[in-house]
Design a protein around this motif. Structure first.
Motif, PDB file in Angstrom:
ATOM      1  N   LYS A  20       0.835  -1.206   0.000  1.00 15.44           N
ATOM      2  CA  LYS A  20       0.000   0.000   0.000  1.00 15.44           C
ATOM      3  C   LYS A  20       0.865   1.250   0.000  1.00 15.44           C
ATOM      4  CE  LYS A  20      -3.561   2.734   0.628  1.00 15.44           C
ATOM      5  NZ  LYS A  20      -4.533   3.002  -0.460  1.00 15.44           N
ATOM      6  N   ASN A  21       1.951   1.212   0.779  1.00 17.57           N
ATOM      7  CA  ASN A  21       2.766   2.406   0.976  1.00 17.57           C
ATOM      8  C   ASN A  21       3.911   2.545  -0.024  1.00 17.57           C
ATOM      9  OD1 ASN A  21       1.627   3.654   3.536  1.00 17.57           O
ATOM     10  ND2 ASN A  21       1.891   1.529   4.174  1.00 17.57           N
ATOM     11  N   SER A  22       3.962   1.645  -1.013  1.00 20.77           N
ATOM     12  CA  SER A  22       4.986   1.689  -2.067  1.00 20.77           C
ATOM     13  C   SER A  22       6.395   1.580  -1.511  1.00 20.77           C
ATOM     14  CB  SER A  22       4.859   2.984  -2.899  1.00 20.77           C
ATOM     15  OG  SER A  22       3.577   3.091  -3.461  1.00 20.77           O
ATOM     16  N   THR A  23       6.550   0.831  -0.414  1.00 19.53           N
ATOM     17  CA  THR A  23       7.874   0.600   0.164  1.00 19.53           C
ATOM     18  C   THR A  23       8.261  -0.871   0.064  1.00 19.53           C
ATOM     19  OG1 THR A  23       6.884   0.395   2.375  1.00 19.53           O
ATOM     20  CG2 THR A  23       7.741   2.558   1.752  1.00 19.53           C
ATOM     21  N   ASN A  24       7.516  -1.633  -0.740  1.00 17.26           N
ATOM     22  CA  ASN A  24       7.836  -3.058  -0.908  1.00 17.26           C
ATOM     23  C   ASN A  24       9.135  -3.221  -1.692  1.00 17.26           C
ATOM     24  OD1 ASN A  24       6.008  -2.104  -3.140  1.00 17.26           O
ATOM     25  ND2 ASN A  24       6.560  -4.098  -4.007  1.00 17.26           N
ATOM     26  N   ILE A  25       9.883  -4.246  -1.350  1.00 19.33           N
ATOM     27  CA  ILE A  25      11.188  -4.485  -1.967  1.00 19.33           C
ATOM     28  C   ILE A  25      11.141  -5.782  -2.770  1.00 19.33           C
ATOM     29  CG2 ILE A  25      12.406  -3.193  -0.193  1.00 19.33           C
ATOM     30  CD1 ILE A  25      13.141  -5.832   1.142  1.00 19.33           C
ATOM     31  N   PHE A  26      12.176  -6.023  -3.568  1.00 20.39           N
ATOM     32  CA  PHE A  26      12.245  -7.236  -4.371  1.00 20.39           C
ATOM     33  C   PHE A  26      12.232  -8.462  -3.466  1.00 20.39           C
ATOM     34  CE2 PHE A  26      14.372  -4.083  -7.143  1.00 20.39           C
ATOM     35  CZ  PHE A  26      13.546  -4.182  -8.242  1.00 20.39           C
ATOM     36  N   GLY A  27      11.464  -9.463  -3.870  1.00 20.63           N
ATOM     37  CA  GLY A  27      11.421 -10.708  -3.112  1.00 20.63           C
ATOM     38  C   GLY A  27      10.405 -10.713  -1.999  1.00 20.63           C
ATOM     39  N   GLU A  28       9.749  -9.577  -1.770  1.00 23.78           N
ATOM     40  CA  GLU A  28       8.744  -9.538  -0.704  1.00 23.78           C
ATOM     41  C   GLU A  28       7.498 -10.273  -1.169  1.00 23.78           C
ATOM     42  OE1 GLU A  28       7.694  -6.350   2.664  1.00 23.78           O
ATOM     43  OE2 GLU A  28       7.790  -5.580   0.625  1.00 23.78           O
ATOM     44  N   SER A  29       6.863 -11.006  -0.259  1.00 24.93           N
ATOM     45  CA  SER A  29       5.754 -11.840  -0.694  1.00 24.93           C
ATOM     46  C   SER A  29       4.440 -11.531   0.023  1.00 24.93           C
ATOM     47  CB  SER A  29       6.099 -13.323  -0.511  1.00 24.93           C
ATOM     48  OG  SER A  29       6.445 -13.600   0.831  1.00 24.93           O
ATOM     49  N   ASP A  30       4.438 -11.480   1.347  1.00 21.55           N
ATOM     50  CA  ASP A  30       3.177 -11.354   2.075  1.00 21.55           C
ATOM     51  C   ASP A  30       2.441 -10.056   1.741  1.00 21.55           C
ATOM     52  OD1 ASP A  30       4.216 -13.605   3.167  1.00 21.55           O
ATOM     53  OD2 ASP A  30       3.876 -13.039   5.257  1.00 21.55           O
ATOM     54  N   VAL A  31       1.121 -10.185   1.562  1.00 17.05           N
ATOM     55  CA  VAL A  31       0.268  -9.034   1.304  1.00 17.05           C
ATOM     56  C   VAL A  31      -0.612  -8.817   2.523  1.00 17.05           C
ATOM     57  CG1 VAL A  31      -1.560  -8.103  -0.164  1.00 17.05           C
ATOM     58  CG2 VAL A  31       0.251  -9.510  -1.171  1.00 17.05           C
ATOM     59  N   ASP A  32      -0.661  -7.575   3.016  1.00 19.30           N
ATOM     60  CA  ASP A  32      -1.476  -7.242   4.180  1.00 19.30           C
ATOM     61  C   ASP A  32      -2.749  -6.539   3.724  1.00 19.30           C
ATOM     62  OD1 ASP A  32       0.390  -8.176   6.162  1.00 19.30           O
ATOM     63  OD2 ASP A  32       1.610  -6.411   5.717  1.00 19.30           O
ATOM     64  N   ILE A  33      -3.879  -7.111   4.111  1.00 14.56           N
ATOM     65  CA  ILE A  33      -5.182  -6.592   3.693  1.00 14.56           C
ATOM     66  C   ILE A  33      -6.031  -6.299   4.918  1.00 14.56           C
ATOM     67  CG2 ILE A  33      -7.318  -7.138   2.442  1.00 14.56           C
ATOM     68  CD1 ILE A  33      -5.631  -8.866   0.554  1.00 14.56           C
ATOM     69  N   VAL A  34      -6.687  -5.153   4.900  1.00 14.52           N
ATOM     70  CA  VAL A  34      -7.599  -4.767   5.975  1.00 14.52           C
ATOM     71  C   VAL A  34      -9.033  -4.891   5.478  1.00 14.52           C
ATOM     72  CG1 VAL A  34      -8.413  -2.847   7.402  1.00 14.52           C
ATOM     73  CG2 VAL A  34      -5.963  -3.187   7.052  1.00 14.52           C
ATOM     74  N   VAL A  35      -9.876  -5.526   6.285  1.00 15.92           N
ATOM     75  CA  VAL A  35     -11.319  -5.511   6.043  1.00 15.92           C
ATOM     76  C   VAL A  35     -11.938  -4.774   7.227  1.00 15.92           C
ATOM     77  CG1 VAL A  35     -13.396  -6.845   5.581  1.00 15.92           C
ATOM     78  CG2 VAL A  35     -11.167  -7.740   4.869  1.00 15.92           C
ATOM     79  N   GLU A  36     -12.289  -3.529   7.001  1.00 18.22           N
ATOM     80  CA  GLU A  36     -12.789  -2.661   8.072  1.00 18.22           C
ATOM     81  C   GLU A  36     -14.318  -2.641   8.068  1.00 18.22           C
ATOM     82  OE1 GLU A  36     -12.747   2.073   9.373  1.00 18.22           O
ATOM     83  OE2 GLU A  36     -11.294   1.332   7.895  1.00 18.22           O
ATOM     84  N   TYR A  61      12.011  10.019   0.013  1.00 20.70           N
ATOM     85  CA  TYR A  61      11.718   9.374   1.297  1.00 20.70           C
ATOM     86  C   TYR A  61      11.497   7.865   1.142  1.00 20.70           C
ATOM     87  CZ  TYR A  61       8.912   7.824   5.264  1.00 20.70           C
ATOM     88  OH  TYR A  61       8.404   7.101   6.313  1.00 20.70           O
ATOM     89  N   LYS A  62      10.609   7.482   0.243  1.00 20.81           N
ATOM     90  CA  LYS A  62      10.285   6.054   0.132  1.00 20.81           C
ATOM     91  C   LYS A  62      11.436   5.260  -0.486  1.00 20.81           C
ATOM     92  CE  LYS A  62       5.339   6.678   0.333  1.00 20.81           C
ATOM     93  NZ  LYS A  62       4.003   6.218  -0.078  1.00 20.81           N
ATOM     94  N   LYS A  63      12.227   5.901  -1.336  1.00 17.75           N
ATOM     95  CA  LYS A  63      13.423   5.235  -1.871  1.00 17.75           C
ATOM     96  C   LYS A  63      14.377   4.845  -0.736  1.00 17.75           C
ATOM     97  CE  LYS A  63      13.723   7.618  -6.355  1.00 17.75           C
ATOM     98  NZ  LYS A  63      14.604   8.496  -7.179  1.00 17.75           N
ATOM     99  N   ILE A  64      14.583   5.775   0.185  1.00 16.24           N
ATOM    100  CA  ILE A  64      15.517   5.517   1.283  1.00 16.24           C
ATOM    101  C   ILE A  64      14.934   4.493   2.254  1.00 16.24           C
ATOM    102  CG2 ILE A  64      16.896   6.560   3.107  1.00 16.24           C
ATOM    103  CD1 ILE A  64      17.629   7.324   0.160  1.00 16.24           C
ATOM    104  N   VAL A  65      13.617   4.523   2.450  1.00 14.02           N
ATOM    105  CA  VAL A  65      12.978   3.480   3.265  1.00 14.02           C
ATOM    106  C   VAL A  65      13.254   2.110   2.662  1.00 14.02           C
ATOM    107  CG1 VAL A  65      10.771   2.492   3.989  1.00 14.02           C
ATOM    108  CG2 VAL A  65      11.165   4.950   4.224  1.00 14.02           C
ATOM    109  N   ARG A  66      13.132   2.006   1.331  1.00 11.49           N
ATOM    110  CA  ARG A  66      13.380   0.704   0.682  1.00 11.49           C
ATOM    111  C   ARG A  66      14.836   0.281   0.836  1.00 11.49           C
ATOM    112  NH1 ARG A  66       9.427   2.854  -3.153  1.00 11.49           N
ATOM    113  NH2 ARG A  66      11.056   3.677  -4.510  1.00 11.49           N
TER     114      ARG A  66
END
Length: 302
Positions: free
Chosen positions: A51-67, A196-201
């Motif tokens: 969601k936050n566009s900070t995912n990196i290569f090889g990341e797999s799990d997806v976090d989903i909210v049902v509110e 910002y998000k580049k450095i987070v990654r």
């Protein structure tokens, strides 16, 4: 390992989002297909790195909210007598989160197979296959943190989510939409030159390297807390056109802030919760220092 400029550039790039998008769509369509009553309302959205566009290569799990938005929990401590009277006259909830969750669990098991749907204390895990990633689905309801109403009948609030850890019945409150909005604002060209998000990654890739080489444990530096840590860094420290200079600026500020105690003022990216503390939504300072120390050690090998 030498972290050269090419490596930093690679680590700054966002990982693929194709499979995460397919996973989200599959689960959303499954839940939407339930024969809900007309007065049932809910939102389904991504949270976390995809969601936050900070995912990196090889990341797999997806976090989903049902509110579940047909009901809400709240904190009314800031309301005055006028506000509390308005609040107390609100209609009672017609449904419960448990009944909403039960209907979703039943549908997910029917759609994906019971063996692929594991109900945990905090989230529902749905195993992946060739067409989708593994997903963690949080079933929650709306949470409202009421602000002072100053004798007005309008009740301003900050909205978040609430769910219960069924292992210890602890209520967990978070603000994923605030987290997202604040991250988008910080990543603008005007504030951080879009860095910002580049450095987070980059820092998340450093964490992955440290974990994969058994230098630290993943739980000692959760990716959420790394993102929150970097959110507290002054915007000017991200404005360089050089990834290397940005990383150095970030590390220097964190080191300084630990030395002078300014880290005690660090907030999570949602700006509602202090970053460091003893709750399950805060980071342990010792773990953060370990991550920082090993990051600097890795950096200095270059």
């Amino acid at each position: 390992m030498a972290i050269n400029n090419n490596q930093l550039d690679t680590w700054s790039h966002q990982g693929s989002i194709t499979m995460s998008s397919q996973t989200y769509s599959s689960i959303k369509n499954c839940i939407d297909s339930i024969n809900w009553n007309n007065d049932i309302s809910y939102e389904i959205y991504l949270q976390g790195s995809y969601k936050n566009s900070t995912n990196i290569f090889g990341e797999s799990d997806v976090d989903i909210v049902v509110e579940f938005t047909s009901i809400f929990s709240s904190n009314t401590s800031n309301l005055d007598l006028v506000g509390k009277e308005v609040y107390n006259n609100l209609p009672d909830a017609k449904y419960t989160l448990d009944s909403f969750k039960s209907a979703i669990v039943e549908k997910l098991k029917s759609n994906y197979g019971e063996q692929n749907v594991i109900v945990g204390p905090k989230a529902i895990q749905i195993n992946g296959n060739g067409s989708r990633l593994k997903a963690d689905v949080v079933i929650c309801n709306t949470y409202k943190y009421y602000l002072p109403n100053n004798n007005q009948t309008n009740l301003p609030c900050i909205k978040g989510i609430l769910f219960v850890n069924t292992e210890n019945y602890e209520k967990i409150i978070n603000y994923p939409k605030k987290h997202y909005d604040n991250g988008v604002a910080k990543n603008t060209t005007e504030r951080t030159n879009g860095n910002y998000k580049k450095i987070v990654r980059i820092f998340r890739n450093i964490k992955a390297y440290l974990v994969n080489n058994k230098i630290i444990e993943s739980k000692q530096a959760p990716s959420y807390f790394i993102e929150c840590l970097l959110f507290n860094i002054d915007d000017n420290n991200y404005k360089s056109s050089s990834n290397r200079e940005c990383v150095i600026n970030v590390l220097n500020q964190i080191i300084t802030d630990f030395k002078n105690g300014n880290v005690d003022n660090y907030n999570c990216q949602n700006k509602m919760i202090k970053l460091f503390g003893i709750s399950n939504q805060q980071w342990n300072k010792d773990d953060a220092i370990l991550f920082l120390r090993e990051t600097i050690k890795l950096w200095n090998q270059n």
